[in-house]
Motif scaffolding. Structure first.
Motif, PDB file in Angstrom:
ATOM      1  N   ARG A 263     165.803 152.528  23.285  1.00 27.97           N
ATOM      2  CA  ARG A 263     164.752 152.654  22.277  1.00 27.97           C
ATOM      3  C   ARG A 263     164.663 151.375  21.449  1.00 27.97           C
ATOM      4  O   ARG A 263     165.679 150.891  20.951  1.00 27.97           O
TER       5      ARG A 263
ATOM      6  N   ARG B  56     159.168 155.688  25.712  1.00 29.75           N
ATOM      7  CA  ARG B  56     160.302 154.813  25.397  1.00 29.75           C
ATOM      8  C   ARG B  56     160.498 154.698  23.888  1.00 29.75           C
ATOM      9  O   ARG B  56     161.631 154.569  23.400  1.00 29.75           O
ATOM     10  N   HIS B  57     159.411 154.759  23.120  1.00 31.85           N
ATOM     11  CA  HIS B  57     159.486 154.686  21.668  1.00 31.85           C
ATOM     12  C   HIS B  57     159.757 156.052  21.039  1.00 31.85           C
ATOM     13  O   HIS B  57     159.721 156.194  19.809  1.00 31.85           O
ATOM     14  N   ARG B  58     160.040 157.057  21.882  1.00 32.42           N
ATOM     15  CA  ARG B  58     160.308 158.432  21.434  1.00 32.42           C
ATOM     16  C   ARG B  58     159.131 158.980  20.628  1.00 32.42           C
ATOM     17  O   ARG B  58     159.307 159.709  19.649  1.00 32.42           O
TER      18      ARG B  58
END
Length: 454
Positions: free
Chosen positions: A273, A407-409
């Motif tokens: 992240r 990917r950045h949650r």
């Protein structure tokens, strides 16, 4: 009766005969002792013989009376019950399994289902045939075979319904008593392979689509090269036209390869992240400025609504620029010519109460049919193939957006109504604000970009 039951009856009869012989030996000992005493007497009379007979008879009667055996009877009852219902330890083992499992007897009668099985297949009633819940011919045939004493194995089956589910079913025999060929119980373990199968299909489709997308412009290039080397060698008019088409096809291949490489890089670091604190407002501003020429060519206005303070998030600058660029570019390409694209930045808490920032991009195009929305982020999926290619799309833009947001949650949501346009919204977790961001106002001919306060 099955062979196992006949063998058990034979063993029981042998035990009864041995028990009778054990009882009779005491009478035989008394008889032998009496005969020895009579042999030592000088004269045998009838009274002596009668006394010997009575002694043997009394000994036989006393030893033949059965003694109470409550423990053996209780053991037999417990053994009988265990052959019908699984014990507590067996149930605890079933509950410890994360996958759905059923415990059935060798006649395919359901005896126990763990919580995972109830959650996946609904409530069950012990005593019902397992076919009430598992209506799969291949699985029922396997259960019947293992119940007859054959070895267990695994079968894969798919459930058809509103949503397809794929399971690997393993049937394992459970034998309480040693030496039996037929099991007392069967353990039916069901492993959900739906996601694995879906990924395998997506991978196969991706390879097939990527090959097709690359082969099409390559075939076009090859054909034009052959034409220029042959009939059109000295045709200057057609040569120029062919070269322009070849350039377009080469650029199309370059865009596709770039998107494939970008998607591959994102997937390789999807577990990491980003932790850099950046202002999403600056990213939106950067993307809008880069797309001003495209907006100007279509006569479209871009209206940006920002927050009254910096909207800080943790992320990768280049990747988030790619997200905003893709979403705004799609809105310009597929929205109404001469219309408006609204880009809104706002503070919004997530479903779990986590503070976040939401960026939504709204166009005023024809909208997207609801049936297409769940598949928009699939690789190479297009609602309108010809229009997408005319707009120089590769079919990978939204797939890249989805992977970057994951990917950045964060979360990506899509809403659309026919004739009312579409809204693409990206939500990201908010970071600590450390500085102020001034509002932006830009104008260029018929193109307007306004940072208004929310």
């Amino acid at each position: 009766m099955p062979q196992v039951e006949e063998n058990e009856d034979t063993v029981g009869l042998r035990r009864q005969v041995l028990e009778r012989l054990r009882v009779a030996r005491y009478a035989l000992i008394v008889l032998a002792f009496g005969c020895l005493v009579l042999a030592l007497l000088p004269k045998i009379v009838a009274v002596d013989l009668l006394a010997l007979f009575l002694a043997v008879l009394v000994t036989w009667l006393l030893t033949a009376v059965p003694l109470p055996q409550p423990q053996r009877q209780d053991l037999r009852l417990r053994t009988t019950a265990a052959a019908i219902w699984p014990d507590t330890s067996m149930k605890m083992m079933a509950e410890a399994l994360a996958a759905p499992c059923f415990i059935i007897d060798r006649h395919a009668i359901l005896r126990y289902a763990n919580k995972a099985a109830v959650d996946s297949f609904g409530s069950v009633r012990p005593g019902d045939p397992v076919s009430f819940k598992l209506r799969v011919p291949e699985l029922l045939a396997l259960i019947d075979a293992v119940g007859r004493g054959e070895e267990g194995e695994t079968v894969r089956y798919a459930e058809r319904g509103p949503t397809e589910r794929v399971f690997d079913a393993t049937v394992t025999p459970i034998r309480i008593a040693e030496g039996r060929r037929r099991p007392d119980f069967l353990l039916v373990l069901l492993s959900n392979k739906t996601e694995v199968v879906r990924i395998e299909r997506m991978r196969a489709d991706f390879i097939a689509n990527a090959s097709h997308e690359l082969r099409t412009p390559l075939a076009s290039l090859t054909g034009f090269v052959q034409t220029l080397l042959g009939p059109a060698r000295n045709d200057e008019v057609n040569r120029e036209r062919f070269l322009k088409i070849m350039l377009e096809q080469g650029e199309r291949m370059a865009r596709l390869i770039d998107d494939l490489l970008s998607l591959s890089r994102i997937e390789m670091k999807s577990h990491v992240r980003p932790d850099t604190v950046i202002d999403i407002g600056e990213i939106v501003q950067h993307s809008v400025n880069a797309l001003l020429p495209l907006a100007k060519s279509s006569g479209t206005s871009i209206l940006v609504h920002a927050t009254d303070r910096p909207a800080m998030v943790r992320g990768d600058w280049d990747e988030l620029v790619q997200v905003m660029h893709n979403l705004i570019e799609n809105a310009l390409k597929y929205g109404r010519a001469g219309g408006t694209v609204d880009v809104s930045i706002r503070f919004e808490d997530g479903g779990d109460g986590q503070p976040g920032v939401a960026v939504s991009v709204k166009d005023d195009g024809p909208g997207i049919d609801a049936a297409h929305i769940p598949r928009l982020t699939e690789r190479f999926y297009r609602v309108d193939v010809s229009r997408s290619r005319a707009q120089k799309g590769t079919g990978l833009g939204l797939a890249i957006v989805k992977h970057i947001v994951a990917r950045h949650r964060g979360r990506l949501s899509i809403t659309s109504e026919k004739e009312n346009g579409s809204v693409f919204c990206v939500w990201l977790e908010r970071a600590t604000v450390t500085e102020n961001l001034p509002a932006l106002e830009l104008k260029e001919e018929n193109q307007s970009i306004n940072m208004s306060q929310n």
